[in-house]
Design an enzyme around this catalytic site. Structure first.
Site, PDB file in Angstrom:
ATOM      1  N   GLU A 198     -25.548   9.061 -10.648  1.00 15.66           N
ATOM      2  CA  GLU A 198     -24.779   9.483  -9.466  1.00 15.66           C
ATOM      3  C   GLU A 198     -23.376   8.874  -9.444  1.00 15.66           C
ATOM      4  O   GLU A 198     -23.039   8.076  -8.561  1.00 15.66           O
ATOM      5  CB  GLU A 198     -25.542   9.151  -8.187  1.00 15.66           C
ATOM      6  N   GLU A 355     -33.571  14.734  -8.929  1.00 18.84           N
ATOM      7  CA  GLU A 355     -34.202  13.834  -7.956  1.00 18.84           C
ATOM      8  C   GLU A 355     -34.326  14.534  -6.614  1.00 18.84           C
ATOM      9  O   GLU A 355     -33.369  15.186  -6.169  1.00 18.84           O
ATOM     10  CB  GLU A 355     -33.336  12.595  -7.699  1.00 18.84           C
TER      11      GLU A 355
HETATM   12  C1  GAL Z   1     -30.627   8.221  -5.398  1.00 18.88           C
HETATM   13  C2  GAL Z   1     -30.571   7.333  -6.617  1.00 18.88           C
HETATM   14  C3  GAL Z   1     -31.944   6.805  -6.991  1.00 18.88           C
HETATM   15  C4  GAL Z   1     -32.640   6.271  -5.765  1.00 18.88           C
HETATM   16  C5  GAL Z   1     -32.672   7.356  -4.706  1.00 18.88           C
HETATM   17  C6  GAL Z   1     -33.389   6.940  -3.440  1.00 18.88           C
HETATM   18  O1  GAL Z   1     -29.376   8.423  -4.831  1.00 18.88           O
HETATM   19  O2  GAL Z   1     -30.049   8.041  -7.702  1.00 18.88           O
HETATM   20  O3  GAL Z   1     -31.811   5.815  -7.968  1.00 18.88           O
HETATM   21  O4  GAL Z   1     -31.933   5.175  -5.295  1.00 18.88           O
HETATM   22  O5  GAL Z   1     -31.358   7.690  -4.358  1.00 18.88           O
HETATM   23  O6  GAL Z   1     -33.339   7.953  -2.471  1.00 18.88           O
END
Ligand code: GAL
EC number: 3.2.1.23
Length: 709
Positions: A198, A355
Site C-alpha cells: 500500500e 485484501e
Molecule cells: C491494510 C494493510 C494490511 C493490514 C490491513 C488491516 O491496509 O495492507 O497489512 O494492516 O490493512 O485492515
C-alpha cells in the site's frame, strides 16, 4: 551488484520514454533498409497479466507464518486446502528475518514455507518486505526517516515510515529484492510478485532533505527553467519569486497558507517519488522473472496521495485492497464504486482483490463485525465487478501486535467459528464460479476521476467548506448504482467516445487538453453532465480568464459571474420542485437553456439547472447541490437524453453483469432482509439449478444465461 538509484535519477525516469538511439541494440536510423538478420522480429512480449498457474478463481490472503511456530504452519496449510485456498501472499513484513543485519541474508524461514506450500499445491504471491525496514536500517540511516510538514521526523516502531526519496532506502530495498528474486526465480510455487505494501500509506509526502533535493530535480524536469516554475506558481503573489533553485523548499507549514501550486506540485512529485520506488523494485525483479506478474496493492478510491491512473500503467496486473467503512449503512455501495474504479484502472481486464476483511477491522472508531452472508456478498460484488481473485487480510489472526483484534479467515475462535465456515463455503462457491474468469463488464456510462483535481480542490481558502468532490462523486455514483447502471471511471483526457454519458461531478481542475477532449466528446454526440465548481482552474491552479467555469464555459453554454455559496443548513428551492443546498451562482445563459431556476435564496430567478445542445450532443449543469431523489431525477434526465431508460431497482438489490461473447453472468446480490424477485432467469451457478424466482434475503445468485440457450 545492486543498482543504486538516487531520488533524482528516479524522479526523472518516471513516465519518460528513453530515446530510440539510447536503447541497447538499436542502431541510429540509416538510409539503407535494415536487413532482417540485423533486426530479428522481436520476441513476443511475455504475458504476465495474471499469476501463473490454475485457471480457477484465485482465493486466499496474506499469510504471516513468521508469527507462529512451525507446527502451526502444517496445520494452516491443511486448513488452507480445506478452504480451497490456492494463493497466499507471504513475506510482506519479513525484511529483518531475511536480512538480520546489513548484507547478511538468511532465507531459511522462507525456503521452508515455500517448500511446504509447494508440496500442498498452494501458490505464492511473494511480497517484497520493503514497507518495513528493520531496526538496524534506522540506526544506520536515520536520515531516511520521513519528516512531517511540521518538521517532525517519524520514529521506528511501526511500518511504512520511510522517505520515498531516500537514496539509502532505494539502495537497500533493491539489494534485498534482487536477492529474493535470484533465490526464488525458478521456484515452482512462485506465481507472482507483490511489491511493498500500500504505497502512500501511512507515509506519502515527506519533508526530509533528500525529498527537497529530489523535488527540485522533479521541478527542473517538469518545467525546464526556474522562470517557468515562478510563472506556474504565480510567485509574484505575496512576493515569493525564486532566484536560485536551492531557494525552493518543500511546502512546509508556514505562517499562513502556502502557495497552492507549490503544494499541488509537491503532491504530484510525491506520487512520482513513490512510483519510482515501485519501478526500481519491479525492474530488479523482472531481471530474474521476466514472465511473472509484478504488482502492488492499491487502495483505489481510498488513497489520497497517489495518482493511480499513472501507476496502473506500471503494474502487470491491477490489485486492490478494500475495507468497508463499517459504520456506513451504504458501505456496500462504496465497495461497488471502489471495485468499478479498480476495474477501470485495469482498463476492463480482470483484477485482483488482494485484501479485504472477513469481518471487523481494528482501526476504525467502531469496528462493526460483518453479519452472516455479508462477507460473501462483499466478495461476490467485487467479483461481479471484474475481480478474478478474492483475497483477505489475513489467513490466521495475529495473537499479538497492532492487529490482534482484526478479523481473519481463521479467527482466534478457530475452525468452529461461523467466519471459518463461511470462508470454506466461499472457497467452494468460487470453484463453482470458475467459468466466470476472464469475462468482462461493459458500461455505457462513465464518471470522471482526476486526483490532481482533488488535490487542488482540497487546498485551503476555497469559497466554501461544502465543496466536497468525494461527496459529490459518491452521490452521483449512488444514483447510478440504485438504478443498476454499470459505471466505469475515466480520466478527463481519456478517449470517452465509447460512453453515451459522462458525469463529471465536482471537477475543479480541468487542463486545456481535458477541456478540449470534453468539448469534442459532446460535439461528437456524447452527453456530459457536471456540477458546480467544475472547470474553474487549469493545471497550475490558475483561474481561467473571464467568467466561470472557464474550461467548460462554451461546452456548457453558460457564464457564471459570481459564486453564491449558501449558509450552513440553508436550502433553496427550484421551480421544478427540487431542493438545493450548499451552493448557488449568479449564472447567465450563453447558448444553454434553463431546465430549472431558483425560486428562493440569493440566486432567486436565476437558472439552476441548464442543458446546452452542443454539436451532436448535450452538456448539462447543476449549479446547486442536489441530493437523493432530486439528484436521481437529474441523473435519470441526463441518461434519458442519451436514450438510456433507467428505473430504480428493488430496494437492497445490487446487479452487476459480466459477459463473454456467448455467456452472460448476472450477479444478483440481495443486501436486504427480505427475498427479492429475481429480474433474470437462467442457471444459478451457485446451486447448479435453474435460478429461483427470488434472490434469498442477504444472499447472492449468479445467473448464467447463454446466447445459445
Ligand atoms: C491494510 C494493510 C494490511 C493490514 C490491513 C488491516 O491496509 O495492507 O497489512 O494492516 O490493512 O485492515
Amino acid at each position: 551488484m545492486p543498482t543504486t538509484t538516487t531520488a533524482a535519477d528516479a524522479s526523472t525516469t518516471v513516465g519518460t520514454t528513453p530515446k530510440a538511439d539510447a536503447l541497447p541494440g538499436l542502431a541510429p536510423e540509416t538510409s539503407a533498409a535494415p536487413s532482417s538478420a540485423l533486426f530479428p522480429a522481436p520476441s513476443p512480449a511475455p504475458v504476465r497479466d495474471w499469476p501463473r498457474g490454475t485457471a480457477d478463481i484465485r482465493y486466499g490472503g496474506d499469510y504471516n507464518p513468521e508469527q507462529w511456530p512451525r507446527e502451526v504452519w502444517i496445520e494452516d496449510i491443511a486448513l488452507m486446502k480445506d478452504a480451497g485456498i490456492n494463493l497466499v501472499s507471504i513475506g510482506i513484513f519479513s525484511w529483518v528475518l531475511l536480512e538480520p543485519s546489513e548484507g547478511v541474508y538468511d532465507f531459511s524461514f522462507l525456503d521452508d514455507i515455500f517448500s511446504l506450500l509447494a508440496d500442498a499445491g498452494i501458490d505464492v504471491d511473494l511480497g517484497t518486505p520493503t514497507a518495513a525496514p528493520p531496526a538496524w536500517f534506522w540506526k544506520k540511516y536515520p536520515q531516511s526517516r520521513p519528516v512531517t510538514r511540521d518538521g517532525l521526523p517519524l520514529a521506528f516502531g511501526s511500518r511504512g515510515m520511510v522517505s520515498p526519496s531516500s537514496p539509502e532506502y532505494r539502495r537497500a530495498s533493491v539489494a534485498l529484492v534482487e536477492k529474493l528474486a535470484e533465490r526464488y526465480a525458478s521456484h515452482p510455487a512462485l506465481a507472482m510478485w507483490h511489491v511493498h505494501n500500500e504505497y502512500g500509506a501511512p507515509i506519502s509526502d515527506s519533508y526530509d532533505d533528500a525529498s527537497v533535493t529530489a523535488f527540485r530535480a522533479w521541478l527542473a524536469d517538469r518545467y525546464g527553467s526556474l522562470d517557468a516554475v515562478n510563472e506556474a506558481w504565480g510567485t509574484t503573489f505575496w512576493g515569493q519569486r525564486y532566484g536560485q533553485w536551492d531557494e525552493i523548499d518543500a511546502p512546509r507549514t508556514s505562517a499562513s497558507i502556502t502557495n497552492p501550486t507549490h503544494r499541488l506540485d509537491f503532491q504530484r512529485f510525491t506520487s512520482d517519488a513513490l512510483l519510482a520506488c515501485f519501478v526500481a523494485e519491479r525492474d530488479a525483479i523482472r531481471r530474474f522473472t521476466p514472465d511473472l506478474a509484478v504488482t502492488t496493492n492499491f487502495m483505489a478510491t481510498n488513497c489520497p496521495s497517489v495518482d493511480y491512473w499513472k501507476w496502473a500503467k506500471e503494474v502487470d496486473v491491477v490489485a486492490n485492497d478494500h475495507y468497508l467503512v463499517a459504520e456506513r449503512l451504504d458501505n456496500h455501495i462504496h465497495l461497488a464504486m471502489d471495485a468499478d474504479f479498480t476495474r477501470s484502472l485495469a482498463k476492463g481486464k480482470p483484477w485482483m482483490l488482494l485484501e479485504h476483511s472477513t469481518s471487523a477491522v481494528n482501526w476504525q472508531p467502531r469496528n462493526i463485525a460483518k453479519r452472516p452472508g455479508e462477507m460473501a456478498r462483499n466478495s461476490l460484488s467485487h467479483m461481479g465487478r471484474g475481480a478474478d481473485a478474492i483475497m483477505f487480510f489475513q489467513f490466521r489472526a495475529s495473537r499479538y501486535g497492532a492487529e490482534k483484534f482484526h478479523s481473519a479467515m481463521l479467527p482466534h475462535a478457530g475452525t468452529s467459528s461461523r467466519v471459518w465456515r463461511e470462508v470454506v463455503q466461499l472457497g467452494a462457491d468460487l470453484q463453482r464460479l470458475a467459468a466466470v474468469r476472464g469475462s468482462r463488464v461493459t458500461s455505457r456510462v462513465a464518471i470522471l476521476w482526476d486526483i490532481e483535481s482533488f488535490w487542488a480542490q482540497d487546498l485551503e481558502w476555497r469559497p466554501s467548506m461544502e465543496l466536497g468532490h468525494r461527496e459529490r462523486i459518491e452521490a452521483f455514483y449512488t444514483q447510478l448504482y440504485l438504478r443498476g447502471v454499470s459505471v466505469d471511471f475515466a480520466h478527463p483526457r481519456d478517449d470517452l467516445s465509447g460512453y453515451d454519458v459522462v458525469f463529471a461531478p465536482a471537477l475543479y481542475l480541468v487542463d486545456r487538453d481535458s477541456a478540449a477532449n470534453l468539448d469534442s466528446y459532446v460535439r461528437g454526440g456524447g452527453h456530459l453532465a457536471t456540477s458546480f465548481f467544475s472547470g474553474i482552474v487549469d493545471e497550475t491552479d490558475t483561474v481561467y480568464a473571464g467568467a466561470f467555469p472557464g474550461a467548460l464555459r462554451s461546452t456548457l453554454g453558460i457564464a457564471v459571474e459570481e459564486f453564491l455559496p449558501l449558509h450552513e443548513n440553508e436550502t433553496v428551492t427550484l421551480d421544478n420542485g427540487m431542493i438545493g443546498s450548499a451552493w448557488s451562482e449568479d449564472l447567465a445563459l450563453d447558448g444553454a437553456e434553463a431546465v430549472a431556476s431558483f425560486t428562493s435564496g440569493p440566486g432567486a430567478g436565476i437558472p439552476a439547472i441548464t442543458r446546452n445542445a452542443h454539436g451532436s450532443g448535450s452538456a448539462w449543469y447543476t449549479s446547486t447541490k442536489l441530493e437523493n431523489d432530486d439528484l436521481g431525477r437529474f441523473v435519470s434526465d441526463v441518461l434519458a437524453d442519451a436514450g438510456i431508460v433507467s428505473e430504480l431497482l428493488p430496494e437492497g438489490l445490487e446487479i452487476t453483469t459480466r459477459r463473454t461473447e456467448s455467456e452472460t453472468y448476472t450477479f444478483l446480490i440481495n443486501h436486504s432482509e427480505q427475498p427479492i424477485a429475481a429480474p433474470v432467469q437462467g442457471i444459478d451457478l451457485l446451486t447448479g439449478a435453474a435460478s429461483a424466482a427470488e434472490v434469498p434475503a442477504r444472499g447472492v445468485s449468479v445467473v448464467l444465461t447463454s446466447a445459445t440457450s
